[in-house]
Scaffold this active site. Structure first.
Site, short mmCIF file in Angstrom:
data_model
loop_
_atom_site.label_atom_id
_atom_site.label_comp_id
_atom_site.label_asym_id
_atom_site.label_seq_id
_atom_site.Cartn_x
_atom_site.Cartn_y
_atom_site.Cartn_z
N ARG A 207 0.80 -1.23 0.00
CA ARG A 207 0.00 0.00 0.00
C ARG A 207 0.84 1.28 0.00
O ARG A 207 0.50 2.23 -0.71
CB ARG A 207 -1.01 -0.01 1.16
CG ARG A 207 -2.01 -1.17 1.09
CD ARG A 207 -3.19 -1.03 2.03
NE ARG A 207 -4.07 0.04 1.63
CZ ARG A 207 -4.11 1.24 2.18
NH1 ARG A 207 -3.31 1.54 3.20
NH2 ARG A 207 -4.93 2.17 1.73
N CYS B 249 14.58 -5.61 -3.68
CA CYS B 249 15.58 -4.94 -4.50
C CYS B 249 14.95 -3.77 -5.26
O CYS B 249 14.87 -3.78 -6.49
CB CYS B 249 16.21 -5.92 -5.46
SG CYS B 249 16.92 -7.31 -4.58
#
Ligand code: LLP
Length: 424
Positions: free
Chosen positions: A321, A352
């Site tokens: 979110r 990453c």
């Protein structure tokens, strides 16, 4: 910026802070992480039950839980036990609800692109209601009924050309949405006339969902004012206002209760002469603040003159979110939840991606250290549900806690599960 202890209204109902330690449902959260590992979603079962009961009472039993917010078999069973119907919007949600033993008559099928197989399954089990979303779906259902299925009970999803946002009310001239039949240009009225005449449908009513994370109940009143002439003219015996009631995520925010929301919706319907039975389908307001996520701090990296990054063992894979919507959260340490939080840091995940930031400028205790258990509250809705295993990070476990007992309802994903569908 120094923040004091986490506001009680962001925590699950049963949460207490005993000698600084966060306890939910009578269970010490840091001890739970020792048993179940991290990241861990801890749900307060009685909190969810209380919200379900509030919704059932407020909407006279005509209320479905929007399962997209969070679904597993334990959740489906709980919601059903508390007397709510369940809104499912895909074959997958339908499958889980049926697997949990929820009677098909208590299910409402949503979706803007229901496939033939999803519709077939819904008709086979004689689902409670289908909320019809497009002309293509109308044709698909007709073909299935011609093949021998019973005509389903349907509502027509209407796009009123009105959208409610968090704090503003936006009336769009053109209905630009992938959901429903636009009210503009008589499209929705044509769909209703068609469905009423067709022997392939049992027309029950009109459905409209005006948005999500809606803070101001007035938005519903205004939407109902705009929808009412249409609903009355349609001859609907049911009118569903959808879901969307907002919840507080951070200190300083407050939200409307389900009971107050229902009162506004019902009063607005009455005032506008809508005599159809009012239905609703809340998701977030049932489940969001019932849960916290507990993470373990893995690194604390201070870049002199720039900022401190605190990395935890989850991130955008268990709570997308913040990345998707820029949503804010709070954080605190499970073992001294009432401590002063005088250090400002970015709390980041382990993915990453530079953007994998769970909380920007979070207030945390100044001595936050590697190995600490950090909690983010109000993660019960659209967290686990929208999770992924990006970077092959394992999806977290979920425990339900109540009256001193914890039960595992979703196991942590395993490395072997990561390759279970990988056929080489
Ligand atoms: N009914 C319909 C037709 C819906 O589309 C939705 C949510 C609901 C009910 C339940 O709305 P709620 O009461 O949960 O706001 N992923 C976003 C929220 C997407 C909501 C989609 N539809 C988020 O994390 O904020």
């Amino acid at each position: 910026m120094t923040e004091q202890r986490i506001s009680q209204h962001l925590l699950p109902d049963s949460a207490s802070i005993l000698d600084g330690r966060l306890v939910i449902g009578g269970c010490d959260v840091e001890e739970l992480t020792r048993t179940y590992g991290t990241p861990l979603f801890v749900y307060d079962e009685d909190h969810i039950r209380a919200r379900c009961r509030e919704a059932v009472a407020a909407f006279d039993g005509k209320v479905a839980y929007a399962s997209k917010a969070f679904l597993c078999t334990a959740m489906a069973k709980l919601v059903h036990e508390e007397g709510m119907a369940i809104d499912v919007s895909t074959g997958g949600e339908l499958f889980v609800a049926l697997h949990a033993g929820v009677p098909p008559g208590s299910l409402v099928l949503h979706g803007n692109n229901k496939s033939e197989s999803e519709l077939t399954r819904a008709l086979e089990v004689n689902i409670g209601r289908i909320v019809v979303d497009s002309w293509d779906e109308i044709r698909r259902i007709e073909q299935l009924v011609e093949k021998g299925h019973d005509a389903p009970r349907v509502l027509i999803r209407v796009n009123p050309g009105i959208e409610a946002h968090t704090h503003e009310y936006l009336k769009t001239g053109v209905a630009d949405s992938k959901f429903g039949f636009p009210m503009a240009d008589g499209v929705a009225a044509d769909a209703i006339s068609y469905v009423r005449e067709s022997p392939s449908f049992v027309f029950l009513g009109v459905h409209a969902h005006i948005g999500s994370q809606v803070f101001d109940a007035k938005s519903y009143a205004m939407a109902i004012d705009a929808l009412a002439p249409f609903v009355v003219a349609s001859g609907a015996s049911e009118f569903s206002i959808g879901g969307g009631l907002g919840v507080a995520y951070v200190s300083g925010e407050s939200s409307v209760s389900i009971a107050d929301w229902a009162a506004v919706v019902k009063t607005s319907c009455l005032r506008n002469g809508i005599d159809a039975i009012v239905h609703a389908e809340p998701g977030r307001s049932i489940v969001a603040s019932s849960a916290v996520t507990a993470y373990t701090v893995g690194t604390v990296k201070t870049i002199p003159g720039v900022r401190t990054y605190v990395a935890v063992d989850g991130g955008m894979s268990d709570n997308p979110r913040p990345v998707l919507y820029g949503s804010g959260y709070e954080a605190f340490r499970a073992t001294d939840a009432d401590a002063e939080r005088s250090l400002t840091v970015h709390i980041v995940g382990k993915h990453c991606e530079s953007g994998d930031i769970i909380i920007r400028d979070a207030a945390v205790p100044a001595d936050l250290a590697v190995g600490d258990i950090l909690c983010t509250p109000v993660t019960g809705a659209y967290g686990h549900a929208m999770g992924s295993n990006y970077n092959k990070v394992l999806r977290p476990a979920v425990v339900f806690v109540a009256r001193g007992k914890a039960r595992l309802v979703i196991e942590r994903e395993s490395y072997s599960a990561l390759i279970s569908r990988d056929v080489g």
